[in-house]
Scaffold this motif. Structure first.
Motif, PDB file in Angstrom:
ATOM      1  N   MET A  85     -64.432 -97.872 -15.850  1.00 10.98           N
ATOM      2  CA  MET A  85     -65.174 -98.096 -14.618  1.00 10.98           C
ATOM      3  C   MET A  85     -64.244 -97.823 -13.436  1.00 10.98           C
ATOM      4  N   LEU A  86     -64.824 -97.279 -12.379  1.00 14.51           N
ATOM      5  CA  LEU A  86     -64.085 -96.986 -11.152  1.00 14.51           C
ATOM      6  C   LEU A  86     -64.564 -97.895 -10.041  1.00 14.51           C
ATOM      7  N   LEU A  87     -63.675 -98.238  -9.133  1.00 16.86           N
ATOM      8  CA  LEU A  87     -64.040 -99.056  -7.988  1.00 16.86           C
ATOM      9  C   LEU A  87     -64.419 -98.144  -6.828  1.00 16.86           C
ATOM     10  N   PHE A  88     -65.623 -98.338  -6.297  1.00 16.91           N
ATOM     11  CA  PHE A  88     -66.120 -97.575  -5.156  1.00 16.91           C
ATOM     12  C   PHE A  88     -66.364 -98.536  -3.990  1.00 16.91           C
ATOM     13  N   THR A  89     -66.000 -98.101  -2.792  1.00 22.79           N
ATOM     14  CA  THR A  89     -66.247 -98.893  -1.592  1.00 22.79           C
ATOM     15  C   THR A  89     -67.219 -98.121  -0.703  1.00 22.79           C
ATOM     16  N   PHE A  90     -68.214 -98.832  -0.192  1.00 24.82           N
ATOM     17  CA  PHE A  90     -69.282 -98.250   0.622  1.00 24.82           C
ATOM     18  C   PHE A  90     -69.161 -98.816   2.038  1.00 24.82           C
ATOM     19  N   TYR A  91     -68.903 -97.947   3.018  1.00 20.07           N
ATOM     20  CA  TYR A  91     -68.766 -98.364   4.413  1.00 20.07           C
ATOM     21  C   TYR A  91     -70.030 -97.972   5.164  1.00 20.07           C
ATOM     22  N   LEU A  92     -70.671 -98.965   5.769  1.00 14.89           N
ATOM     23  CA  LEU A  92     -71.927 -98.748   6.486  1.00 14.89           C
ATOM     24  C   LEU A  92     -71.666 -98.592   7.982  1.00 14.89           C
ATOM     25  N   TYR A  93     -72.396 -97.652   8.609  1.00 14.52           N
ATOM     26  CA  TYR A  93     -72.214 -97.358  10.022  1.00 14.52           C
ATOM     27  C   TYR A  93     -73.526 -97.419  10.786  1.00 14.52           C
ATOM     28  N   ARG A  94     -73.431 -97.902  12.025  1.00 12.93           N
ATOM     29  CA  ARG A  94     -74.554 -97.909  12.968  1.00 12.93           C
ATOM     30  C   ARG A  94     -74.671 -96.533  13.617  1.00 12.93           C
ATOM     31  N   PRO A  95     -75.762 -96.318  14.378  1.00  8.76           N
ATOM     32  CA  PRO A  95     -75.922 -95.034  15.071  1.00  8.76           C
ATOM     33  C   PRO A  95     -74.774 -94.724  16.042  1.00  8.76           C
ATOM     34  N   ASP A  96     -74.143 -95.765  16.615  1.00  7.26           N
ATOM     35  CA  ASP A  96     -73.044 -95.523  17.558  1.00  7.26           C
ATOM     36  C   ASP A  96     -71.715 -95.251  16.863  1.00  7.26           C
ATOM     37  N   GLY A  97     -71.694 -95.227  15.535  1.00 12.03           N
ATOM     38  CA  GLY A  97     -70.494 -94.924  14.778  1.00 12.03           C
ATOM     39  C   GLY A  97     -69.654 -96.131  14.402  1.00 12.03           C
ATOM     40  N   SER A  98     -70.056 -97.311  14.858  1.00 11.70           N
ATOM     41  CA  SER A  98     -69.291 -98.510  14.508  1.00 11.70           C
ATOM     42  C   SER A  98     -69.632 -98.948  13.090  1.00 11.70           C
ATOM     43  N   SER A  99     -68.613 -99.413  12.386  1.00  8.56           N
ATOM     44  CA  SER A  99     -68.802 -99.898  11.021  1.00  8.56           C
ATOM     45  C   SER A  99     -69.338-101.321  11.067  1.00  8.56           C
ATOM     46  N   ILE A 100     -70.393-101.589  10.294  1.00 10.13           N
ATOM     47  CA  ILE A 100     -70.987-102.927  10.325  1.00 10.13           C
ATOM     48  C   ILE A 100     -70.679-103.744   9.078  1.00 10.13           C
ATOM     49  N   ALA A 101     -70.297-103.080   8.000  1.00  9.60           N
ATOM     50  CA  ALA A 101     -70.042-103.816   6.763  1.00  9.60           C
ATOM     51  C   ALA A 101     -69.458-102.866   5.730  1.00  9.60           C
ATOM     52  N   PHE A 102     -68.972-103.459   4.661  1.00 14.21           N
ATOM     53  CA  PHE A 102     -68.607-102.671   3.487  1.00 14.21           C
ATOM     54  C   PHE A 102     -68.952-103.476   2.250  1.00 14.21           C
ATOM     55  N   GLU A 103     -69.194-102.764   1.169  1.00 14.67           N
ATOM     56  CA  GLU A 103     -69.470-103.387  -0.125  1.00 14.67           C
ATOM     57  C   GLU A 103     -68.715-102.603  -1.180  1.00 14.67           C
ATOM     58  N   SER A 104     -68.281-103.272  -2.222  1.00 12.90           N
ATOM     59  CA  SER A 104     -67.568-102.618  -3.317  1.00 12.90           C
ATOM     60  C   SER A 104     -68.282-102.872  -4.636  1.00 12.90           C
ATOM     61  N   PHE A 105     -68.272-101.846  -5.485  1.00 14.03           N
ATOM     62  CA  PHE A 105     -68.909-101.936  -6.798  1.00 14.03           C
ATOM     63  C   PHE A 105     -68.064-101.189  -7.807  1.00 14.03           C
ATOM     64  N   GLU A 106     -68.031-101.675  -9.033  1.00 18.72           N
ATOM     65  CA  GLU A 106     -67.443-100.930 -10.138  1.00 18.72           C
ATOM     66  C   GLU A 106     -68.562-100.139 -10.798  1.00 18.72           C
ATOM     67  N   LEU A 107     -68.378 -98.821 -10.845  1.00 23.92           N
ATOM     68  CA  LEU A 107     -69.402 -97.932 -11.393  1.00 23.92           C
ATOM     69  C   LEU A 107     -68.741 -96.921 -12.323  1.00 23.92           C
ATOM     70  N   ILE A 108     -69.566 -96.268 -13.117  1.00 22.73           N
ATOM     71  CA  ILE A 108     -69.044 -95.383 -14.149  1.00 22.73           C
ATOM     72  C   ILE A 108     -68.553 -94.031 -13.613  1.00 22.73           C
ATOM     73  N   ASP A 109     -69.195 -93.499 -12.546  1.00 24.99           N
ATOM     74  CA  ASP A 109     -68.785 -92.183 -12.046  1.00 24.99           C
ATOM     75  C   ASP A 109     -69.316 -91.948 -10.634  1.00 24.99           C
ATOM     76  N   ASP A 110     -68.970 -90.784 -10.074  1.00 22.16           N
ATOM     77  CA  ASP A 110     -69.374 -90.433  -8.711  1.00 22.16           C
ATOM     78  C   ASP A 110     -70.893 -90.351  -8.559  1.00 22.16           C
ATOM     79  N   ALA A 111     -71.561 -89.838  -9.567  1.00 23.82           N
ATOM     80  CA  ALA A 111     -73.024 -89.701  -9.489  1.00 23.82           C
ATOM     81  C   ALA A 111     -73.682 -91.074  -9.335  1.00 23.82           C
ATOM     82  N   ARG A 112     -73.212 -92.047 -10.084  1.00 22.45           N
ATOM     83  CA  ARG A 112     -73.763 -93.405  -9.963  1.00 22.45           C
ATOM     84  C   ARG A 112     -73.439 -93.990  -8.593  1.00 22.45           C
ATOM     85  N   ALA A 113     -72.271 -93.643  -8.066  1.00 25.57           N
ATOM     86  CA  ALA A 113     -71.889 -94.130  -6.737  1.00 25.57           C
ATOM     87  C   ALA A 113     -72.829 -93.562  -5.668  1.00 25.57           C
ATOM     88  N   MET A 114     -73.235 -92.320  -5.797  1.00 20.19           N
ATOM     89  CA  MET A 114     -74.152 -91.728  -4.824  1.00 20.19           C
ATOM     90  C   MET A 114     -75.523 -92.418  -4.878  1.00 20.19           C
TER      91      MET A 114
END
Length: 83
Positions: A1-30
Motif C-alpha cells: 500500500m502507498l500513502l497518498f495525500t490529497f490537498y484541497l483548494y478553494r477558487p482563490d487558490g488557498s488550501s482548505i484541508a488535506f486528507e491522507s489515505f493508504e491505497l494500492i496504486d495511482d489509479a485508486r488515488a485518482m
C-alpha cells in the motif's frame, strides 16, 4: 500500500484541508480524489501527492450548457454509478 495525500483548494487558490489515505496504486488515488473533492463543496481542486511525487490534479466539474445532472450525478459514488 502507498500513502497518498490529497490537498484541497478553494477558487482563490488557498488550501482548505488535506486528507491522507493508504491505497494500492495511482489509479485508486485518482478515484479517491474525486470522492474527496465531492465531500468538500467549497473546494474546486484537489492535488494528489505520494511523498514528493505529484500523482495528479482533479478539478470540480463546472456546470454549463452541456451539464446533464446534479453534482451527485457526477460523483463516482453517486446515482450514475449505483446498482
Amino acid at each position: 500500500m502507498l500513502l497518498f495525500t490529497f490537498y484541497l483548494y478553494r477558487p482563490d487558490g488557498s488550501s482548505i484541508a488535506f486528507e491522507s489515505f493508504e491505497l494500492i496504486d495511482d489509479a485508486r488515488a485518482m478515484v479517491q480524489a474525486r470522492k474527496v473533492l465531492f465531500e468538500h463543496p467549497s473546494a474546486v481542486q484537489v492535488e494528489i501527492w505520494s511523498g514528493e511525487r505529484q500523482v495528479g490534479v482533479v478539478e470540480q466539474l463546472q456546470p454549463g450548457p452541456m451539464s446533464l445532472g446534479s453534482r451527485a450525478d457526477n460523483c463516482p459514488t453517486g446515482p450514475a454509478l449505483s446498482g
